[in-house]
Write a protein that holds these residues in place. Structure first.
Motif, mmCIF file in Angstrom:
data_model
loop_
_atom_site.group_PDB
_atom_site.id
_atom_site.type_symbol
_atom_site.label_atom_id
_atom_site.label_comp_id
_atom_site.label_asym_id
_atom_site.label_seq_id
_atom_site.Cartn_x
_atom_site.Cartn_y
_atom_site.Cartn_z
ATOM 1 N N LYS A 91 11.439 -17.490 13.615
ATOM 2 C CA LYS A 91 12.705 -16.852 13.282
ATOM 3 C C LYS A 91 12.661 -16.263 11.872
ATOM 4 O O LYS A 91 12.242 -16.924 10.927
ATOM 5 C CB LYS A 91 13.850 -17.863 13.382
ATOM 6 N N GLY A 92 13.092 -15.021 11.768
ATOM 7 C CA GLY A 92 13.128 -14.361 10.470
ATOM 8 C C GLY A 92 11.886 -13.568 10.141
ATOM 9 O O GLY A 92 11.809 -12.957 9.066
ATOM 10 N N CYS A 93 10.892 -13.560 11.049
ATOM 11 C CA CYS A 93 9.647 -12.828 10.763
ATOM 12 C C CYS A 93 9.850 -11.321 10.936
ATOM 13 O O CYS A 93 10.799 -10.872 11.577
ATOM 14 C CB CYS A 93 8.515 -13.313 11.658
ATOM 15 N N THR A 94 8.929 -10.554 10.361
ATOM 16 C CA THR A 94 8.957 -9.096 10.454
ATOM 17 C C THR A 94 7.942 -8.640 11.487
ATOM 18 O O THR A 94 6.791 -9.084 11.480
ATOM 19 C CB THR A 94 8.617 -8.456 9.094
ATOM 20 N N LEU A 95 8.352 -7.755 12.371
ATOM 21 C CA LEU A 95 7.423 -7.234 13.368
ATOM 22 C C LEU A 95 6.288 -6.473 12.681
ATOM 23 O O LEU A 95 6.522 -5.771 11.687
ATOM 24 C CB LEU A 95 8.146 -6.298 14.330
ATOM 25 N N PRO A 96 5.043 -6.623 13.161
ATOM 26 C CA PRO A 96 3.918 -5.916 12.537
ATOM 27 C C PRO A 96 4.153 -4.412 12.410
ATOM 28 O O PRO A 96 3.736 -3.793 11.427
ATOM 29 C CB PRO A 96 2.748 -6.225 13.485
ATOM 30 N N SER A 97 4.836 -3.833 13.378
ATOM 31 C CA SER A 97 5.085 -2.388 13.335
ATOM 32 C C SER A 97 6.029 -1.990 12.210
ATOM 33 O O SER A 97 6.092 -0.817 11.822
ATOM 34 C CB SER A 97 5.653 -1.920 14.682
ATOM 35 N N LYS A 98 6.764 -2.977 11.690
ATOM 36 C CA LYS A 98 7.724 -2.701 10.622
ATOM 37 C C LYS A 98 7.151 -2.977 9.230
ATOM 38 O O LYS A 98 7.826 -2.751 8.216
ATOM 39 C CB LYS A 98 8.979 -3.554 10.818
ATOM 40 N N VAL A 99 5.926 -3.474 9.174
ATOM 41 C CA VAL A 99 5.313 -3.811 7.886
ATOM 42 C C VAL A 99 4.786 -2.548 7.207
ATOM 43 O O VAL A 99 4.041 -1.766 7.817
ATOM 44 C CB VAL A 99 4.155 -4.822 8.074
ATOM 45 N N ASP A 100 5.157 -2.363 5.955
ATOM 46 C CA ASP A 100 4.631 -1.252 5.157
ATOM 47 C C ASP A 100 3.306 -1.713 4.555
ATOM 48 O O ASP A 100 3.280 -2.416 3.549
ATOM 49 C CB ASP A 100 5.619 -0.871 4.060
ATOM 50 N N GLN A 101 2.215 -1.321 5.181
ATOM 51 C CA GLN A 101 0.907 -1.815 4.763
ATOM 52 C C GLN A 101 0.536 -1.354 3.353
ATOM 53 O O GLN A 101 -0.279 -1.990 2.682
ATOM 54 C CB GLN A 101 -0.158 -1.383 5.767
ATOM 55 N N ALA A 102 1.120 -0.265 2.909
ATOM 56 C CA ALA A 102 0.834 0.221 1.558
ATOM 57 C C ALA A 102 1.387 -0.723 0.491
ATOM 58 O O ALA A 102 0.943 -0.691 -0.659
ATOM 59 C CB ALA A 102 1.417 1.616 1.372
ATOM 60 N N LYS A 103 2.333 -1.557 0.881
ATOM 61 C CA LYS A 103 2.956 -2.475 -0.080
ATOM 62 C C LYS A 103 2.421 -3.903 0.039
ATOM 63 O O LYS A 103 2.905 -4.804 -0.658
ATOM 64 C CB LYS A 103 4.474 -2.470 0.116
ATOM 65 N N LEU A 104 1.442 -4.108 0.917
ATOM 66 C CA LEU A 104 0.872 -5.445 1.048
ATOM 67 C C LEU A 104 0.090 -5.824 -0.206
ATOM 68 O O LEU A 104 -0.496 -4.959 -0.864
ATOM 69 C CB LEU A 104 -0.059 -5.503 2.261
ATOM 70 N N PRO A 105 0.059 -7.115 -0.547
ATOM 71 C CA PRO A 105 -0.747 -7.550 -1.700
ATOM 72 C C PRO A 105 -2.214 -7.205 -1.495
ATOM 73 O O PRO A 105 -2.702 -7.149 -0.365
ATOM 74 C CB PRO A 105 -0.542 -9.071 -1.714
ATOM 75 N N GLN A 106 -2.914 -6.983 -2.579
ATOM 76 C CA GLN A 106 -4.336 -6.677 -2.492
ATOM 77 C C GLN A 106 -5.133 -7.901 -2.062
ATOM 78 O O GLN A 106 -4.822 -9.029 -2.459
ATOM 79 C CB GLN A 106 -4.859 -6.172 -3.832
ATOM 80 N N ASP A 107 -6.131 -7.668 -1.269
ATOM 81 C CA ASP A 107 -7.060 -8.726 -0.862
ATOM 82 C C ASP A 107 -7.697 -9.300 -2.131
ATOM 83 O O ASP A 107 -8.364 -8.591 -2.880
ATOM 84 C CB ASP A 107 -8.128 -8.114 0.056
ATOM 85 N N PHE A 108 -7.467 -10.583 -2.386
ATOM 86 C CA PHE A 108 -7.947 -11.183 -3.635
ATOM 87 C C PHE A 108 -9.480 -11.220 -3.712
ATOM 88 O O PHE A 108 -10.039 -11.428 -4.782
ATOM 89 C CB PHE A 108 -7.372 -12.607 -3.805
ATOM 90 N N ARG A 109 -10.139 -11.027 -2.589
ATOM 91 C CA ARG A 109 -11.602 -11.043 -2.589
ATOM 92 C C ARG A 109 -12.175 -9.735 -3.143
ATOM 93 O O ARG A 109 -13.368 -9.673 -3.455
ATOM 94 C CB ARG A 109 -12.131 -11.239 -1.166
ATOM 95 N N GLN A 110 -11.346 -8.727 -3.245
ATOM 96 C CA GLN A 110 -11.791 -7.418 -3.727
ATOM 97 C C GLN A 110 -11.492 -7.261 -5.222
ATOM 98 O O GLN A 110 -10.512 -7.828 -5.718
ATOM 99 C CB GLN A 110 -11.099 -6.294 -2.953
ATOM 100 N N PRO A 111 -12.315 -6.509 -5.945
ATOM 101 C CA PRO A 111 -12.037 -6.277 -7.365
ATOM 102 C C PRO A 111 -10.697 -5.599 -7.551
ATOM 103 O O PRO A 111 -10.308 -4.735 -6.759
ATOM 104 C CB PRO A 111 -13.183 -5.330 -7.795
ATOM 105 N N LYS A 112 -9.968 -6.027 -8.571
ATOM 106 C CA LYS A 112 -8.666 -5.426 -8.836
ATOM 107 C C LYS A 112 -8.833 -3.970 -9.250
ATOM 108 O O LYS A 112 -9.711 -3.628 -10.015
ATOM 109 C CB LYS A 112 -7.922 -6.211 -9.938
ATOM 110 N N LYS A 113 -7.935 -3.163 -8.717
ATOM 111 C CA LYS A 113 -7.988 -1.730 -9.024
ATOM 112 C C LYS A 113 -7.294 -1.442 -10.353
ATOM 113 O O LYS A 113 -6.340 -2.116 -10.702
ATOM 114 C CB LYS A 113 -7.317 -0.932 -7.896
#
Length: 209
Positions: free
Chosen positions: A187-209
């Protein structure tokens, strides 16, 4: 004889008065303990009630649903062997990642690596995943009682498990859902289709941009 009787009566009265004082002291202590217990009990309930919404919403972290459309066939829990996990220790406890990794291997998860997280002050055990491995993340999640799910912008299928200080033990084997069982949206989750992938946190395994 009268003197002996008087002395015996005096002793009885002394013992009686002493018992009364002892029992009165015990009763007072019990009353104080009861008052303290009631206070702690209701304070704890109040605190627990305040924490419930946070616990029900992924400990405050945004939560992505397991399925895009509830009307379609739900996503199922995967076979553990098909889930690749890297386990990282976010605490100061030496060897914790290895211990948890071994426990997951015993459950047939594909543990690809163990090591230390960038921080050793992680409180809540966290499962990092991406848009391409939602079912894998929920499969790992089902083996923990105190973890939260965090989606980042990773593109591969690896789930990163960061152990926090709240970790105590894995969910009992008999309490985990079977592979193939349907994953229910929380309950309260966001549908994957509604997720703005551009605003997702960066993968911590990758070097910070």
């Amino acid at each position: 004889m009268q003197q002996y009787s008087d002395e015996r009566q005096a002793r009885k009265q002394y013992v009686h008065h002493r018992q009364v004082r002892v029992f009165s002291t015990i009763a007072a202590i019990l009353v104080v303990a009861l008052v303290v217990s009631v206070f702690v009990f209701f304070h704890t309930i109040g605190k627990s009630n305040a924490d419930v919404p946070q616990a029900q919403t992924n400990y405050g972290a945004p939560l992505v649903c397991a399925t895009n459309d509830p009307k379609k066939s739900p996503v199922a829990y995967m076979q553990n062997g098909n889930v690749e996990v890297n386990v990282l220790n976010g605490t100061k406890a030496v060897g914790l990642a290895r211990a948890v990794g071994d426990a997951l291997v015993n459950r047939h998860f594909n543990v690809s690596s163990v090591g230390d997280f960038t921080s050793r002050k992680v409180e809540r055990t966290t499962i990092y995943y991406g848009m391409n491995n939602i079912a894998q993340a929920y499969t790992v999640y089902s083996n923990f009682t105190d973890a939260k799910l965090v989606m980042d912008n990773r593109q591969d299928g690896v789930v990163s498990l960061v152990i926090g200080s709240t970790f105590n033990d894995l969910t009992k084997k008999g309490a985990t859902p079977a592979a193939g069982a349907q994953i229910k949206n929380i309950k309260g989750c966001t549908l994957p289709s509604k997720v703005d992938q551009a605003k997702l946190p960066q993968d911590f395994r990758q070097p910070k941009k």
